[in-house]
Design a protein around this motif. Sequence first.
Motif, PDB file in Angstrom:
ATOM      1  N   GLU A   1       2.777   9.123  -3.250  1.00 54.42           N
ATOM      2  CA  GLU A   1       1.871  10.235  -3.559  1.00 54.42           C
ATOM      3  C   GLU A   1       1.289  10.838  -2.282  1.00 54.42           C
ATOM      4  OE1 GLU A   1      -0.946   8.559  -6.278  1.00 54.42           O
ATOM      5  OE2 GLU A   1       0.372   8.841  -8.017  1.00 54.42           O
ATOM      6  N   ARG A   2       0.966   9.991  -1.314  1.00 55.13           N
ATOM      7  CA  ARG A   2       0.442  10.500  -0.039  1.00 55.13           C
ATOM      8  C   ARG A   2       1.493  11.343   0.686  1.00 55.13           C
ATOM      9  NH1 ARG A   2       2.924   9.209   4.340  1.00 55.13           N
ATOM     10  NH2 ARG A   2       2.845   7.015   3.755  1.00 55.13           N
ATOM     11  N   ALA A   3       2.744  10.859   0.736  1.00 55.43           N
ATOM     12  CA  ALA A   3       3.808  11.618   1.400  1.00 55.43           C
ATOM     13  C   ALA A   3       4.061  12.945   0.683  1.00 55.43           C
ATOM     14  CB  ALA A   3       5.085  10.788   1.457  1.00 55.43           C
ATOM     15  N   ALA A   4       3.997  12.933  -0.655  1.00 49.61           N
ATOM     16  CA  ALA A   4       4.179  14.171  -1.413  1.00 49.61           C
ATOM     17  C   ALA A   4       3.076  15.177  -1.095  1.00 49.61           C
ATOM     18  CB  ALA A   4       4.211  13.861  -2.909  1.00 49.61           C
ATOM     19  N   ARG A   5       1.843  14.690  -0.953  1.00 50.73           N
ATOM     20  CA  ARG A   5       0.737  15.591  -0.609  1.00 50.73           C
ATOM     21  C   ARG A   5       0.896  16.128   0.816  1.00 50.73           C
ATOM     22  NH1 ARG A   5      -2.321  11.775  -3.768  1.00 50.73           N
ATOM     23  NH2 ARG A   5      -2.947  10.639  -1.875  1.00 50.73           N
ATOM     24  N   GLU A   6       1.472  15.338   1.721  1.00 44.76           N
ATOM     25  CA  GLU A   6       1.729  15.842   3.068  1.00 44.76           C
ATOM     26  C   GLU A   6       2.712  17.014   3.026  1.00 44.76           C
ATOM     27  OE1 GLU A   6       1.266  12.425   6.385  1.00 44.76           O
ATOM     28  OE2 GLU A   6       2.868  12.023   4.924  1.00 44.76           O
ATOM     29  N   VAL A   7       3.741  16.891   2.185  1.00 44.54           N
ATOM     30  CA  VAL A   7       4.706  17.980   2.053  1.00 44.54           C
ATOM     31  C   VAL A   7       4.049  19.194   1.396  1.00 44.54           C
ATOM     32  CG1 VAL A   7       6.853  18.697   0.937  1.00 44.54           C
ATOM     33  CG2 VAL A   7       6.704  16.453   2.023  1.00 44.54           C
ATOM     34  N   LEU A   8       3.234  18.966   0.380  1.00 39.16           N
ATOM     35  CA  LEU A   8       2.529  20.078  -0.258  1.00 39.16           C
ATOM     36  C   LEU A   8       1.633  20.806   0.732  1.00 39.16           C
ATOM     37  CD1 LEU A   8       1.557  18.475  -3.690  1.00 39.16           C
ATOM     38  CD2 LEU A   8       3.235  20.287  -3.298  1.00 39.16           C
ATOM     39  N   HIS A   9       1.008  20.037   1.632  1.00 39.54           N
ATOM     40  CA  HIS A   9       0.185  20.668   2.668  1.00 39.54           C
ATOM     41  C   HIS A   9       1.061  21.473   3.623  1.00 39.54           C
ATOM     42  CE1 HIS A   9      -2.626  21.339   5.907  1.00 39.54           C
ATOM     43  NE2 HIS A   9      -1.870  20.635   6.739  1.00 39.54           N
TER      44      HIS A   9
ATOM     45  N   SER B   1      -7.370  18.184   3.969  1.00 40.78           N
ATOM     46  CA  SER B   1      -8.323  17.178   3.490  1.00 40.78           C
ATOM     47  C   SER B   1      -7.896  16.554   2.163  1.00 40.78           C
ATOM     48  CB  SER B   1      -9.712  17.799   3.342  1.00 40.78           C
ATOM     49  OG  SER B   1      -9.676  18.865   2.399  1.00 40.78           O
ATOM     50  N   SER B   2      -6.970  17.192   1.453  1.00 39.82           N
ATOM     51  CA  SER B   2      -6.523  16.665   0.165  1.00 39.82           C
ATOM     52  C   SER B   2      -5.450  15.580   0.302  1.00 39.82           C
ATOM     53  CB  SER B   2      -5.969  17.799  -0.705  1.00 39.82           C
ATOM     54  OG  SER B   2      -6.941  18.776  -0.962  1.00 39.82           O
ATOM     55  N   ILE B   3      -4.916  15.410   1.508  1.00 36.65           N
ATOM     56  CA  ILE B   3      -3.819  14.451   1.681  1.00 36.65           C
ATOM     57  C   ILE B   3      -4.278  13.032   1.385  1.00 36.65           C
ATOM     58  CG2 ILE B   3      -2.248  13.395   3.367  1.00 36.65           C
ATOM     59  CD1 ILE B   3      -2.088  16.121   4.740  1.00 36.65           C
ATOM     60  N   TRP B   4      -5.445  12.667   1.912  1.00 30.40           N
ATOM     61  CA  TRP B   4      -5.930  11.292   1.774  1.00 30.40           C
ATOM     62  C   TRP B   4      -7.049  11.205   0.738  1.00 30.40           C
ATOM     63  CZ3 TRP B   4      -3.472   7.182   3.388  1.00 30.40           C
ATOM     64  CH2 TRP B   4      -2.544   7.323   4.437  1.00 30.40           C
ATOM     65  N   LYS B   5      -6.902  11.886  -0.356  1.00 32.56           N
ATOM     66  CA  LYS B   5      -7.936  11.842  -1.385  1.00 32.56           C
ATOM     67  C   LYS B   5      -8.007  10.448  -1.996  1.00 32.56           C
ATOM     68  CE  LYS B   5      -5.127  13.286  -5.365  1.00 32.56           C
ATOM     69  NZ  LYS B   5      -4.965  14.280  -6.439  1.00 32.56           N
ATOM     70  N   GLU B   6      -9.186  10.065  -2.443  1.00 32.57           N
ATOM     71  CA  GLU B   6      -9.391   8.762  -3.058  1.00 32.57           C
ATOM     72  C   GLU B   6      -8.772   8.720  -4.446  1.00 32.57           C
ATOM     73  OE1 GLU B   6     -10.767   6.031  -1.841  1.00 32.57           O
ATOM     74  OE2 GLU B   6     -11.159   6.943   0.122  1.00 32.57           O
ATOM     75  N   GLU B   7      -8.196   7.560  -4.794  1.00 33.37           N
ATOM     76  CA  GLU B   7      -7.649   7.392  -6.128  1.00 33.37           C
ATOM     77  C   GLU B   7      -8.784   7.277  -7.145  1.00 33.37           C
ATOM     78  OE1 GLU B   7      -4.472   7.506  -6.969  1.00 33.37           O
ATOM     79  OE2 GLU B   7      -3.962   7.924  -4.881  1.00 33.37           O
ATOM     80  N   PRO B   8      -8.644   7.883  -8.325  1.00 34.97           N
ATOM     81  CA  PRO B   8      -9.710   7.764  -9.331  1.00 34.97           C
ATOM     82  C   PRO B   8      -9.848   6.328  -9.819  1.00 34.97           C
ATOM     83  CG  PRO B   8      -7.737   8.760 -10.272  1.00 34.97           C
ATOM     84  CD  PRO B   8      -7.505   8.682  -8.790  1.00 34.97           C
ATOM     85  N   GLU B   9     -11.081   5.911 -10.008  1.00 39.36           N
ATOM     86  CA  GLU B   9     -11.335   4.545 -10.479  1.00 39.36           C
ATOM     87  C   GLU B   9     -11.045   4.431 -11.963  1.00 39.36           C
ATOM     88  OE1 GLU B   9     -15.276   1.807 -11.028  1.00 39.36           O
ATOM     89  OE2 GLU B   9     -14.916   2.651  -9.033  1.00 39.36           O
ATOM     90  N   ILE B  10     -10.411   3.330 -12.361  1.00 40.19           N
ATOM     91  CA  ILE B  10     -10.134   3.078 -13.774  1.00 40.19           C
ATOM     92  C   ILE B  10     -11.419   2.575 -14.430  1.00 40.19           C
ATOM     93  CG2 ILE B  10      -8.725   1.765 -15.398  1.00 40.19           C
ATOM     94  CD1 ILE B  10      -6.617   1.517 -13.215  1.00 40.19           C
ATOM     95  N   LYS B  11     -11.943   3.339 -15.370  1.00 41.08           N
ATOM     96  CA  LYS B  11     -13.236   2.995 -15.965  1.00 41.08           C
ATOM     97  C   LYS B  11     -13.195   1.673 -16.708  1.00 41.08           C
ATOM     98  CE  LYS B  11     -14.641   7.829 -16.463  1.00 41.08           C
ATOM     99  NZ  LYS B  11     -15.076   8.908 -17.391  1.00 41.08           N
ATOM    100  N   GLU B  12     -12.041   1.378 -17.348  1.00 44.49           N
ATOM    101  CA  GLU B  12     -11.950   0.125 -18.111  1.00 44.49           C
ATOM    102  C   GLU B  12     -11.953  -1.091 -17.198  1.00 44.49           C
ATOM    103  OE1 GLU B  12      -9.986   2.679 -18.418  1.00 44.49           O
ATOM    104  OE2 GLU B  12     -10.471   3.494 -20.401  1.00 44.49           O
ATOM    105  N   VAL B  13     -11.524  -0.906 -15.941  1.00 43.44           N
ATOM    106  CA  VAL B  13     -11.486  -2.028 -14.985  1.00 43.44           C
ATOM    107  C   VAL B  13     -12.190  -1.578 -13.711  1.00 43.44           C
ATOM    108  CG1 VAL B  13     -10.020  -3.728 -13.823  1.00 43.44           C
ATOM    109  CG2 VAL B  13      -9.234  -2.669 -15.947  1.00 43.44           C
TER     110      VAL B  13
END
Length: 291
Positions: free
Chosen positions: A217-225, A233-245
């Motif tokens: 996903e990070r490499a794909a965002r690098e290409v999108l950039h 700044s969107s390349i290294w965005k934080e992964e969303p936290e799983i609310k159940e865990v």
Amino acid sequence: KVLLNSQVYELKQSDIDVTVTTTDGRSYKAKYLIMAIPLPLQMKLHYDPPLPPLRNQLIQRTPVGCVIKANVYYKKPFWRAKGFNGFLACRDGQLVLGNVLDDCRDNLPLAAVTVFVFADHAIKMQGLSKEERMKIIAQDLAKAYGCDEGLQPVHYEEKNWLGEQYSGGCYVSTYPPGVLSRYGRTIRKPFNLVYFGGTETATSWPGYMNGAVQAGERAAREVLHALGHISYSSIWKEEPEIKEVPAKPFQLSFIERHPPSFRTIISFIGLSTVGCISATCFLLYRYLYKP
């Protein structure tokens, strides 16, 4: 679209595109390319232009580990009858077993354990036949579980990752001392129009599927950039936290957060020694010198 049996052997770059050529002569062209093969296998490709020197040095120094994975099947899960959950971890070198996991499934008529043979034991098992490896593993399971039922498997399957030419081993590249400190900065650095994914490039869970997904996903965002679709700044965005865990970060001490390096320890010892000698000389001078 996934193309099977299409081994790439050549990668060419121009100012505007990348071309890969397979062993059967087919070529494919794209604006950008993401490479996600194991680091040592990147040496098998021919590059035009050549790889940057530091990356060339990096991939020469990152061997993949040695593992044989086997599934051993029994008529019944005899270890459960003895009150065991099946898990074993052997690190004293007395058994060839590294880790063992219960692999029983509701839709299978047989009981099974998954066995991992690591490092030197895996290397020593190379010269044996499949039947001999099964016998040794069964003997060790019987010793570990403390019952003769381990000697009576009814089926056996294995994967010798050392013989797999498109991974080179299992599970992930290893880094001898000094490799990351000298060459690690190049592990994710793009090479013109080529970006690097693969679990080895992950910042969390490298060597696992989690790391492979994060790196992809990070490499794909690098290409999108690079294409101008997202900001840097969107390349290294934080992964969303799983609310159940919810995440529960480890509480680390100061020394765990800032572990000293070997070089730092040696330098500290050297400075301490010099300081002690200097202080001793000063005291002797004050004590012995009488104007």
